[in-house]
Design a protein around this motif. Sequence first.
Motif, PDB file in Angstrom:
ATOM      1  N   ARG A 411      17.719  -1.108 -18.997  1.00 43.91           N
ATOM      2  CA  ARG A 411      17.706  -2.283 -19.896  1.00 43.91           C
ATOM      3  C   ARG A 411      16.327  -3.118 -19.523  1.00 43.91           C
ATOM      4  N   GLN A 412      15.941  -3.199 -18.462  1.00 44.34           N
ATOM      5  CA  GLN A 412      14.898  -4.201 -18.113  1.00 44.34           C
ATOM      6  C   GLN A 412      13.322  -3.490 -18.266  1.00 44.34           C
ATOM      7  N   PHE A 413      13.308  -2.111 -17.939  1.00 47.27           N
ATOM      8  CA  PHE A 413      12.261  -1.494 -17.864  1.00 47.27           C
ATOM      9  C   PHE A 413      12.150  -0.273 -18.820  1.00 47.27           C
ATOM     10  N   THR A 414      11.079  -0.088 -19.409  1.00 50.21           N
ATOM     11  CA  THR A 414      10.992   0.981 -20.119  1.00 50.21           C
ATOM     12  C   THR A 414       9.859   1.990 -19.632  1.00 50.21           C
ATOM     13  N   ARG A 415      10.151   3.196 -19.365  1.00 51.75           N
ATOM     14  CA  ARG A 415       9.070   4.175 -18.661  1.00 51.75           C
ATOM     15  C   ARG A 415       8.132   4.352 -19.661  1.00 51.75           C
ATOM     16  N   GLU A 416       6.561   4.126 -19.453  1.00 50.33           N
ATOM     17  CA  GLU A 416       5.819   4.602 -20.269  1.00 50.33           C
ATOM     18  C   GLU A 416       4.821   5.555 -19.892  1.00 50.33           C
ATOM     19  N   GLY A 417       4.994   5.875 -18.594  1.00 47.64           N
ATOM     20  CA  GLY A 417       4.261   7.181 -18.119  1.00 47.64           C
ATOM     21  C   GLY A 417       4.604   7.413 -16.785  1.00 47.64           C
ATOM     22  N   GLU A 418       4.047   8.809 -16.652  1.00 46.43           N
ATOM     23  CA  GLU A 418       4.253   9.138 -15.214  1.00 46.43           C
ATOM     24  C   GLU A 418       3.385  10.025 -14.627  1.00 46.43           C
ATOM     25  N   VAL A 419       2.945  10.251 -13.486  1.00 47.76           N
ATOM     26  CA  VAL A 419       2.034  11.112 -12.844  1.00 47.76           C
ATOM     27  C   VAL A 419       3.090  11.855 -11.740  1.00 47.76           C
ATOM     28  N   PRO A 420       3.192  13.215 -12.095  1.00 50.40           N
ATOM     29  CA  PRO A 420       4.388  13.897 -11.772  1.00 50.40           C
ATOM     30  C   PRO A 420       3.979  14.166 -10.244  1.00 50.40           C
ATOM     31  N   PHE A 421       5.277  14.465  -9.614  1.00 54.88           N
ATOM     32  CA  PHE A 421       5.223  14.692  -7.973  1.00 54.88           C
ATOM     33  C   PHE A 421       4.574  16.118  -7.848  1.00 54.88           C
ATOM     34  N   SER A 422       3.853  16.272  -6.775  1.00 53.22           N
ATOM     35  CA  SER A 422       3.678  17.833  -6.624  1.00 53.22           C
ATOM     36  C   SER A 422       3.624  18.094  -4.957  1.00 53.22           C
ATOM     37  N   SER A 423       3.638  19.253  -4.578  1.00 53.47           N
ATOM     38  CA  SER A 423       3.659  19.469  -3.087  1.00 53.47           C
ATOM     39  C   SER A 423       2.149  19.170  -2.453  1.00 53.47           C
ATOM     40  N   GLU A 424       1.095  19.241  -3.439  1.00 57.38           N
ATOM     41  CA  GLU A 424      -0.088  18.822  -3.233  1.00 57.38           C
ATOM     42  C   GLU A 424      -0.178  17.403  -2.877  1.00 57.38           C
ATOM     43  N   ARG A 425       0.102  16.401  -4.070  1.00 52.87           N
ATOM     44  CA  ARG A 425       0.104  15.136  -3.871  1.00 52.87           C
ATOM     45  C   ARG A 425       1.002  14.478  -2.992  1.00 52.87           C
ATOM     46  N   LYS A 426       2.238  14.835  -2.918  1.00 57.41           N
ATOM     47  CA  LYS A 426       2.888  14.371  -2.131  1.00 57.41           C
ATOM     48  C   LYS A 426       3.604  12.899  -2.449  1.00 57.41           C
ATOM     49  N   ALA A 427       3.242  12.736  -3.829  1.00 57.69           N
ATOM     50  CA  ALA A 427       3.797  11.413  -4.294  1.00 57.69           C
ATOM     51  C   ALA A 427       4.019  11.259  -5.538  1.00 57.69           C
ATOM     52  N   MET A 428       4.654  10.443  -6.241  1.00 57.86           N
ATOM     53  CA  MET A 428       4.847  10.265  -7.643  1.00 57.86           C
ATOM     54  C   MET A 428       4.957   8.747  -8.127  1.00 57.86           C
ATOM     55  N   SER A 429       4.030   8.641  -9.230  1.00 60.41           N
ATOM     56  CA  SER A 429       4.210   7.198  -9.816  1.00 60.41           C
ATOM     57  C   SER A 429       4.486   7.002 -11.260  1.00 60.41           C
ATOM     58  N   VAL A 430       5.021   5.974 -11.627  1.00 61.34           N
ATOM     59  CA  VAL A 430       5.428   5.709 -13.102  1.00 61.34           C
ATOM     60  C   VAL A 430       5.226   4.320 -13.670  1.00 61.34           C
ATOM     61  N   LEU A 431       4.760   4.369 -14.691  1.00 58.32           N
ATOM     62  CA  LEU A 431       4.423   3.163 -15.273  1.00 58.32           C
ATOM     63  C   LEU A 431       5.631   2.512 -16.139  1.00 58.32           C
TER      64      LEU A 431
END
Length: 904
Positions: A411-431
């Motif tokens: 209710r407080q945040f709307t997800r606007e974007g995502e850089v998905p997780f992959s085994s190479e990146r080992k991280a994930m981020s969202v906007l």
Amino acid sequence: MRRETLPAEKGLSAQEARKQLQRFGPNRLVQAKKVKPLVIFASQFKDALVGILLAATVLSVVMGEISEAVTIMIIVFLNALLGFIQEFRTEKTLEALKKMAAPSAKVLRGGVEESIPSDEVVPDDILILEAGDRVAADAMLLESVELYADESILTGESVSVKKDVRSSAFMGTVVTRGHGRAKVTATGMQTEMGKIAGMIEEIDEEMTPLQKRLSQLGKFIGIGCLIICAVVALTGIVRGENPFDMLLTGISLSVAAVPEGLPAIVTISLALAVSRMLKRNALIRKLAAVETLGCAGVICSDKTGTITENKMTVTAVITPNGVYEVTGTGYEKSGVFRSIKGASPRQDECLTELLQTAALCNNAHLYTQGRSAFQRLIIESDDFSASGEPTEIALLIAASKGGFSEQTLARQFTREGEVPFSSERKAMSVLARLQDGRNKVLIKGAADVVIKKCAYIQKRGAVMPMGDDDLCWVNTQTENMAKNALRVLGFAYKYKPEGGLSEKDEHSFIFVGLTGMIDPPRKEVYDAIRVCRRAGIRPVMITGDHALTAEAIAREIKLLTPGDGVLTGAQLDRMDDEALEKAAAKTAVYARVTPQHKLRIVRALKKAGNIVAMTGDGVNDAPAIKEADIGASMGMNGTDVTKEAASLILLDDNFATLVAAVEEGRIIYQNIRKFIRYLISCNIGEVLTMFIGMLMGLPVILLPIQILLVNLVTDGLPAIALGLEPPENDEMTRKPRPKNESIFSNGLLTTIIFRGCIIGLATLATFVTVTKYGGSVEAARSASLLTLIFSQLIHVFECKSEKKNLFQINIFSNIRLVLSVLLSGVIAAAAVYLPPLAGLFKTVSLTPFQLLAVLGYTFAGPVIAWIVSLFKPKHTTIDPPEQEGVVPPAPKLLPPASGYDTII
Ligand code: ATP
């Protein structure tokens, strides 16, 4: 990048799907081949020798030998029936196997995610697409999160194509990154792929190396036999016997002696192994793997989910303000944050940021009320159910223990974007967009990866540049947790003035803390590792996780022993192939690796002469899986691409299953050797009897129908039963056999020839003895027939073991063998003593003396073989048992609360 979606759809109902399937037919390009019993039966008569025999029989009808002809026909028919039963069973097993290994697709049906066979996908189905999936039909994208597809199968272009909403995804192409949903527009031959279906060939069922070798061997022995049979027949003719009778003798002997069925026997044994492996959760995709499995010298396994349970629980959280223990085990939602050092949980603003990030930068879902409508469930417990990655579920549960639920945050945040997780990146981020319009970027990932993307740290209510001390502190905390076998994730955030998110934006974050989660080793793994060591197999762990976490788990399960090394992906990058080859000999754990590293590791191990089994799950694991001698894909967590590349699927994702499959591979190889030993030594016995008899100027020892009878009762049921031998239970106490080792290694050939000669000589001796002491030729033939059959029926028991002799083995361990031998023995006795049969087989009843000769010569065989075996050098293949107690004690998996360093 913007998250693009079209209105959510629930997918077809089961009834609608059924209707669509009727209307459009199965989603298939080529018709799967069906096993046709009649064709298999007819193929039993295709053999040239059987053909000649039938022709000769027709000739004997013309010449008035009707009863003989009919008997021959019946025997040939019975032989064909046995061959048919074996082959039909094999084909059925293989067909069932193909069905199990058939591709599947994830679809939304009535709002619930289901995995269905790809050929049941129908137009209007909603496909759920994830990295590593092969697209099951042509479809239009409804939702796309950085979804890229490799369309080289259609276009030849190997660069992945970005697939936005409303663009088309095509059947047979592979999702290489991101995830999304798509509505099926065409299936089967209506797809783009269907239009070029002519180009797609069915995969040829290649012969396995052993089948190839044995088929060559069969040909070689066959030619030898044919020559000998011709010599037998010609010698007879020269000596004035009836040429037609001699022709029939030669042909019958060839039918009995030529081992035309050798490769077929291997197929049957392999198929049997396949069903046995399936019972132990290993699904074989390529028959050759069964053979290679027995040779595996190194088993490279993923850690998470294969060696460990993949049941993650956050047990510790560290922020720059405080250290917290999280209570509650497993997937329990009841648990709290207990402060160990520093601020209390409620006063720690970093903890708030961390838990918000954990819940928002997350694609898993928890449902408190019963079954969820939209996702496949991973967990179903009394108070909630969950879907998604175990790591992310654990984070959601931790967030909820800290008072942050997905629903409130949504209710407080709307997800606007995502850089998905992959085994190479080992991280994930969202906007995420806040209600006040601000854009917040949240990142979570491997702690060492996230920290590199941070320029600031938040502590005691202020954000400040990250200093060297801070960096050092974060690293120490990470290492401390990792040493206690915890998986450590880092969390950070930042605000961003404008919208959109891509990988390039992942910098200058504000670090807020770390979580540590436990993932206990599977219980069966301890034993499996011990078995590996005893069997001369080196277990190796390859993981994307932190080196210290991996090392701690490896120590705990005794995969890491003194002298073994740990290598990280970064160290690997600094090595050339030669250095890696050297290092690989001593490395038991590879950590923080990417799928590309896996390929290098397999190559290095193979180059050093190892036969390598390798597990994999992710989309990028496929090349390494293909390169390995035995590629094993995860059944539950594996992607389509990895499964397709693999020769074996571990249905329960379990390391112990792979070890069990290796054991089955070894067992079946032993059984094939038993089979071959029996069949070839018996054939040698038969041919020698006739050949030496001719050379000695004796009358023809056995008549054609008698030879065929021998073939029927000895090569038939007892041979099949021998293939069903239970394991000797010492298979995993030997070193792996070399891949190119001859099937006759370790003195098997000598044993076979020697035993074959004894069978032949015993039969001849019976003939000579009976005639010498006044018996008729018919009586001598009848006695020889019995000696030959009984010798073979006793020999089948000797073939049960290569190490134990007849007097040491448990004769009754394979009851089918005992029954088939009894049946064959009774048939043989009936052929001599039952008047109508005796008439057909031209035998006469034996006197007690003649019978004694039969029994004496029959039992002399195994006794001689036993005496000779006493003087044979022993082939010692058993390794000394594994030394226990040399491994340093493993640390406890749960960190002591006071184990953490002071906070800054
Ligand atoms: P294995 O290769 O043994 O299966 P793994 O699961 O640790 O091990 P990856 O899935 O490649 O391998 O993960 C690598 C690292 O990425 C993990 O150690 C973890 O720190 C981090 N990670 C895992 N899952 C996520 C996720 N969903 N979001 C962010 N980071 C993650």
